[in-house]
Design an enzyme around this catalytic site. Structure first.
Site, PDB file in Angstrom:
ATOM      1  N   ILE A  54       0.818  -1.215   0.000  1.00 18.81           N
ATOM      2  CA  ILE A  54       0.000   0.000   0.000  1.00 18.81           C
ATOM      3  C   ILE A  54       0.855   1.269   0.000  1.00 18.81           C
ATOM      4  O   ILE A  54       0.328   2.369   0.125  1.00 18.81           O
ATOM      5  CB  ILE A  54      -0.982   0.030   1.188  1.00 18.81           C
ATOM      6  CG1 ILE A  54      -0.251  -0.051   2.524  1.00 18.81           C
ATOM      7  CG2 ILE A  54      -2.019  -1.094   1.049  1.00 18.81           C
ATOM      8  CD1 ILE A  54      -1.137   0.223   3.740  1.00 18.81           C
ATOM      9  N   SER A  55       2.159   1.127  -0.171  1.00 18.21           N
ATOM     10  CA  SER A  55       3.063   2.279  -0.171  1.00 18.21           C
ATOM     11  C   SER A  55       3.172   2.885  -1.571  1.00 18.21           C
ATOM     12  O   SER A  55       3.530   2.185  -2.524  1.00 18.21           O
ATOM     13  CB  SER A  55       4.454   1.844   0.295  1.00 18.21           C
ATOM     14  OG  SER A  55       5.438   2.775  -0.108  1.00 18.21           O
ATOM     15  N   PRO A  56       2.919   4.200  -1.704  1.00 17.40           N
ATOM     16  CA  PRO A  56       3.075   4.814  -3.020  1.00 17.40           C
ATOM     17  C   PRO A  56       4.506   4.778  -3.518  1.00 17.40           C
ATOM     18  O   PRO A  56       4.763   4.692  -4.719  1.00 17.40           O
ATOM     19  CB  PRO A  56       2.600   6.257  -2.800  1.00 17.40           C
ATOM     20  CG  PRO A  56       2.805   6.508  -1.336  1.00 17.40           C
ATOM     21  CD  PRO A  56       2.529   5.189  -0.681  1.00 17.40           C
ATOM     22  N   THR A  81       6.680   2.403  -2.862  1.00 16.28           N
ATOM     23  CA  THR A  81       6.943   1.057  -3.377  1.00 16.28           C
ATOM     24  C   THR A  81       6.453   0.982  -4.817  1.00 16.28           C
ATOM     25  O   THR A  81       7.149   0.463  -5.696  1.00 16.28           O
ATOM     26  CB  THR A  81       6.248  -0.007  -2.512  1.00 16.28           C
ATOM     27  OG1 THR A  81       6.789   0.032  -1.187  1.00 16.28           O
ATOM     28  CG2 THR A  81       6.451  -1.401  -3.086  1.00 16.28           C
TER      29      THR A  81
END
Length: 198
Positions: free
Chosen positions: A11-13, A15
């Site tokens: 859910i990390s932008p 990443t």
């Protein structure tokens, strides 16, 4: 041969903005890479971080500006406030763990899942979305179902390993040399380190 532990959150932008570059850099230098999806909110709680929604407005505004600029520089589509965020990251993480165990293009799967969240307005906690992303990366979606129990244990262990290894955000790269690199914008530094320049 160098080895990279790649700690990240689906859910990390940042990443998402990393794309497949970590795998490409590892391949370029003959390094191996282990994908370690983890509970980013758990990591924040354990290492002094603050979830985005609880940060001071100044930090929230800067984060959005930084995301927009990084996406533009990388020529990648990005919804700053996607419809299905935050969502439960565990199911997509379990799928990645199972896929890595099975063997195949894990980098493509990570890219597919994070793109689904940040560019395609899809809920990556849903089985059908995960299955689509797995198929697009060349995996049989049944791999995720068969490896779910083991993947759940590994997912929990990844958080413990991240804390013990010095990680505090995502993406986070730890080379067996002891060097640590935090953030999508440090991938170039990781590349330089593997090339012997840092």
């Amino acid at each position: 041969m160098a080895h990279i532990d790649y700690y990240f959150a689906t859910i990390s932008p940042f990443t998402y903005l990393s794309g497949t570059r970590p795998a490409e850099i590892a391949a370029q230098h003959g390094a191996t890479i282990s994908y370690k999806p983890m509970d980013i909110m758990g990591l924040f709680a354990r290492t002094g971080g603050v979830p985005p929604k609880d940060r001071h407005p100044n930090r929230q505004e800067y984060r959005l500006q930084d995301m927009r600029r990084r996406a533009a520089l990388l020529d990648m589509p990005l919804n700053l406030k996607p419809a299905f965020w935050p969502t439960n990251p565990a199911p997509s993480s379990y799928a990645i763990i199972a896929a890595q165990e099975a063997g195949g293009d894990v980098a493509a799967l990570v890219a597919n899942l994070t793109r689904a969240c940040w560019a395609e307005e899809r809920d990556i906690s849903q089985d059908d979305v995960i299955a689509d992303c797995m198929k697009a990366a060349g995996f049989d979606p049944d791999v995720a179902n068969k490896g779910m129990m083991t993947a759940a244990d590994t997912y929990a262990r990844n958080l413990e390993d991240a804390v013990a290894s010095g990680a505090f955000g995502a993406p986070f790269f730890i080379v067996d040399s002891g060097e640590r690199f935090w953030g999508e914008d440090r991938i170039a530094d990781l590349n330089a380190h593997l090339a012997g320049k840092l």
